[in-house]
Design a protein around this motif. Sequence first.
Motif, PDB file in Angstrom:
ATOM      1  N   MET A   1       0.875  -1.369  -0.061  1.00 28.56           N
ATOM      2  CA  MET A   1      -0.006   0.029  -0.094  1.00 28.56           C
ATOM      3  C   MET A   1       0.945   1.502  -0.016  1.00 28.56           C
ATOM      4  SD  MET A   1      -3.035   1.079   2.619  1.00 28.56           S
ATOM      5  CE  MET A   1      -1.740   1.632   3.949  1.00 28.56           C
ATOM      6  N   GLU A   2       0.823   1.934  -1.196  1.00 37.29           N
ATOM      7  CA  GLU A   2       1.777   3.202  -1.207  1.00 37.29           C
ATOM      8  C   GLU A   2       1.122   4.430  -0.826  1.00 37.29           C
ATOM      9  OE1 GLU A   2       4.549   5.512  -4.476  1.00 37.29           O
ATOM     10  OE2 GLU A   2       3.559   3.541  -4.965  1.00 37.29           O
ATOM     11  N   ASN A   3       1.522   5.125  -0.034  1.00 31.02           N
ATOM     12  CA  ASN A   3       0.937   6.320   0.425  1.00 31.02           C
ATOM     13  C   ASN A   3       1.472   7.632  -0.277  1.00 31.02           C
ATOM     14  OD1 ASN A   3      -0.128   8.888   1.616  1.00 31.02           O
ATOM     15  ND2 ASN A   3       0.052   7.882   3.814  1.00 31.02           N
ATOM     16  N   GLN A   4       0.424   8.343  -1.120  1.00 31.61           N
ATOM     17  CA  GLN A   4       0.893   9.397  -1.966  1.00 31.61           C
ATOM     18  C   GLN A   4       0.610  10.635  -1.583  1.00 31.61           C
ATOM     19  OE1 GLN A   4      -1.500   8.707  -5.421  1.00 31.61           O
ATOM     20  NE2 GLN A   4       0.157   7.428  -6.526  1.00 31.61           N
ATOM     21  N   ASP A 129     -25.886   1.590   4.688  1.00 34.99           N
ATOM     22  CA  ASP A 129     -25.462   1.902   6.107  1.00 34.99           C
ATOM     23  C   ASP A 129     -24.654   0.810   6.893  1.00 34.99           C
ATOM     24  OD1 ASP A 129     -27.076   4.211   6.035  1.00 34.99           O
ATOM     25  OD2 ASP A 129     -28.831   3.211   7.079  1.00 34.99           O
ATOM     26  N   GLN A 130     -24.893  -0.341   6.062  1.00 31.74           N
ATOM     27  CA  GLN A 130     -24.295  -1.623   6.728  1.00 31.74           C
ATOM     28  C   GLN A 130     -22.570  -1.534   6.318  1.00 31.74           C
ATOM     29  OE1 GLN A 130     -26.127  -5.235   6.016  1.00 31.74           O
ATOM     30  NE2 GLN A 130     -24.090  -6.442   6.280  1.00 31.74           N
ATOM     31  N   LEU A 131     -22.684  -1.322   4.801  1.00 28.90           N
ATOM     32  CA  LEU A 131     -21.313  -1.254   4.468  1.00 28.90           C
ATOM     33  C   LEU A 131     -20.440  -0.192   5.039  1.00 28.90           C
ATOM     34  CD1 LEU A 131     -19.215  -2.658   2.686  1.00 28.90           C
ATOM     35  CD2 LEU A 131     -19.929  -1.214   0.847  1.00 28.90           C
ATOM     36  N   GLU A 132     -21.189   0.963   5.166  1.00 28.81           N
ATOM     37  CA  GLU A 132     -20.498   2.379   5.812  1.00 28.81           C
ATOM     38  C   GLU A 132     -20.059   2.147   6.994  1.00 28.81           C
ATOM     39  OE1 GLU A 132     -22.683   5.671   8.169  1.00 28.81           O
ATOM     40  OE2 GLU A 132     -22.991   6.169   5.989  1.00 28.81           O
ATOM     41  N   LYS A 133     -20.911   1.539   8.034  1.00 32.00           N
ATOM     42  CA  LYS A 133     -20.455   1.023   9.431  1.00 32.00           C
ATOM     43  C   LYS A 133     -19.399   0.188   9.437  1.00 32.00           C
ATOM     44  CE  LYS A 133     -22.369  -0.715  13.761  1.00 32.00           C
ATOM     45  NZ  LYS A 133     -23.527  -1.118  14.513  1.00 32.00           N
ATOM     46  N   GLU A 134     -19.307  -0.717   8.641  1.00 35.21           N
ATOM     47  CA  GLU A 134     -18.107  -1.761   8.466  1.00 35.21           C
ATOM     48  C   GLU A 134     -17.029  -1.101   7.984  1.00 35.21           C
ATOM     49  OE1 GLU A 134     -17.116  -6.128   5.868  1.00 35.21           O
ATOM     50  OE2 GLU A 134     -19.111  -5.066   6.188  1.00 35.21           O
ATOM     51  N   VAL A 135     -16.869  -0.167   7.045  1.00 36.12           N
ATOM     52  CA  VAL A 135     -15.540   0.259   6.394  1.00 36.12           C
ATOM     53  C   VAL A 135     -15.015   1.228   7.407  1.00 36.12           C
ATOM     54  CG1 VAL A 135     -14.676   1.742   4.611  1.00 36.12           C
ATOM     55  CG2 VAL A 135     -16.114   0.165   4.300  1.00 36.12           C
ATOM     56  N   LEU A 136     -15.935   2.156   8.109  1.00 34.95           N
ATOM     57  CA  LEU A 136     -15.444   3.023   8.901  1.00 34.95           C
ATOM     58  C   LEU A 136     -15.121   2.750  10.237  1.00 34.95           C
ATOM     59  CD1 LEU A 136     -17.677   6.064   7.911  1.00 34.95           C
ATOM     60  CD2 LEU A 136     -15.499   5.875   7.132  1.00 34.95           C
ATOM     61  N   GLU A 142      -5.322   0.813   5.595  1.00 38.49           N
ATOM     62  CA  GLU A 142      -4.987  -0.497   4.749  1.00 38.49           C
ATOM     63  C   GLU A 142      -6.038  -1.155   4.853  1.00 38.49           C
ATOM     64  OE1 GLU A 142      -1.436  -3.567   3.926  1.00 38.49           O
ATOM     65  OE2 GLU A 142      -1.391  -2.342   5.946  1.00 38.49           O
ATOM     66  N   GLN A 143      -6.716  -1.547   5.951  1.00 37.44           N
ATOM     67  CA  GLN A 143      -7.900  -2.381   6.252  1.00 37.44           C
ATOM     68  C   GLN A 143      -9.048  -1.956   5.607  1.00 37.44           C
ATOM     69  OE1 GLN A 143      -8.506  -4.393   9.872  1.00 37.44           O
ATOM     70  NE2 GLN A 143      -6.354  -3.938  10.618  1.00 37.44           N
ATOM     71  N   MET A 144      -9.309  -0.490   5.536  1.00 41.61           N
ATOM     72  CA  MET A 144     -10.590   0.126   4.911  1.00 41.61           C
ATOM     73  C   MET A 144     -10.316  -0.243   3.418  1.00 41.61           C
ATOM     74  SD  MET A 144     -11.500   3.503   6.920  1.00 41.61           S
ATOM     75  CE  MET A 144      -9.903   4.574   6.986  1.00 41.61           C
ATOM     76  N   MET A 145      -9.303   0.217   2.883  1.00 45.45           N
ATOM     77  CA  MET A 145      -8.893  -0.240   1.439  1.00 45.45           C
ATOM     78  C   MET A 145      -9.064  -1.530   0.992  1.00 45.45           C
ATOM     79  SD  MET A 145      -5.374   0.720  -0.771  1.00 45.45           S
ATOM     80  CE  MET A 145      -4.613  -0.559  -0.445  1.00 45.45           C
ATOM     81  N   LYS A 146      -8.512  -2.462   1.890  1.00 46.20           N
ATOM     82  CA  LYS A 146      -8.556  -3.801   1.377  1.00 46.20           C
ATOM     83  C   LYS A 146     -10.301  -4.241   1.499  1.00 46.20           C
ATOM     84  CE  LYS A 146      -4.207  -5.812   2.909  1.00 46.20           C
ATOM     85  NZ  LYS A 146      -3.450  -6.767   4.005  1.00 46.20           N
ATOM     86  N   ARG A 147     -11.135  -3.606   2.409  1.00 43.98           N
ATOM     87  CA  ARG A 147     -12.411  -3.975   2.595  1.00 43.98           C
ATOM     88  C   ARG A 147     -13.267  -3.496   1.214  1.00 43.98           C
ATOM     89  NH1 ARG A 147     -16.184  -6.199   1.641  1.00 43.98           N
ATOM     90  NH2 ARG A 147     -17.832  -6.076   2.488  1.00 43.98           N
TER      91      ARG A 147
END
Length: 267
Positions: A1-4, A129-136, A142-147
């Motif tokens: 994961m490259e941070n730009q 709502d469900q996916l928003e809660k899971e991601v945030l 890195e984990q947010m990006m993978k999800r």
Amino acid sequence: MENQTAKLPKGVLHALIGQKKFSLARYEPSAGISYFVQHYWVVRWDLRTEQPHLQTVLAHPNVNLVFEKGASGIFGVARTTSSHLLKGQGQVFGVKFRPGGFYPFLNAPISKLSGTSTSLEAVFGVATDQLEKEVLSLPNDEQMMKRVEAFLFEHLPKPDPNVARISEIVRMIQADRSVLKVEDAVQLTGMNMRTMQRLFDRYVGVSPKSVIQRYRLHEAAEQIDQGTVRDWLDLSTSLGYYDHSHFIRDFRAIVGVAPNEYRQAQI
């Protein structure tokens, strides 16, 4: 994961003020999805001891999938500027699709999204709502990006050759400051003007003229922010405006204030 992460990108108005109020990190997508996605982005702010900050943006010609508490959705290209009130503490995770890159997901003209937004339910058939809660709720970028990548892979459409075609045209318009009108883009690409206009409506959501105009106004705002503008006529001419009053009208129509008012607002 490259941070730009670097300076705030063009399109963030009054960027010198904004960079004191929030942070922005950008990450490359994996190879399997980079055909559609330009990058992921994460904005964070902590203004618990400060006044709220109203950040105005002149968006790039890209569709964004945004996860923000209570405000998640799919956002088309704004026709003018958009403003976002940052207060307290918060974060936003976003997916910036390549110009044209969201069309295969929507399978309808992207112009239908321009200046508006839609829900994940409407496009992907999932509960926002469900996916928003899971991601945030995940602890790091890195984990947010993978999800989110896993979610996109679950709904990945077949590649559309026009996505790469349109994305490259937009890249050339952005990079080549000699492209000042649609005829210049036509000459640069060899594409028929009607074909270009039709493809931009379907894949980008705004016209080639609008794309050219917003990139030149990005240049103008950046130069004003950096304090490098000494002569308004020179600036307007360098951006392809041979009529200075036309530049002022465009700047006011899109940004909301005249160039001189914009400069005064950051002093």
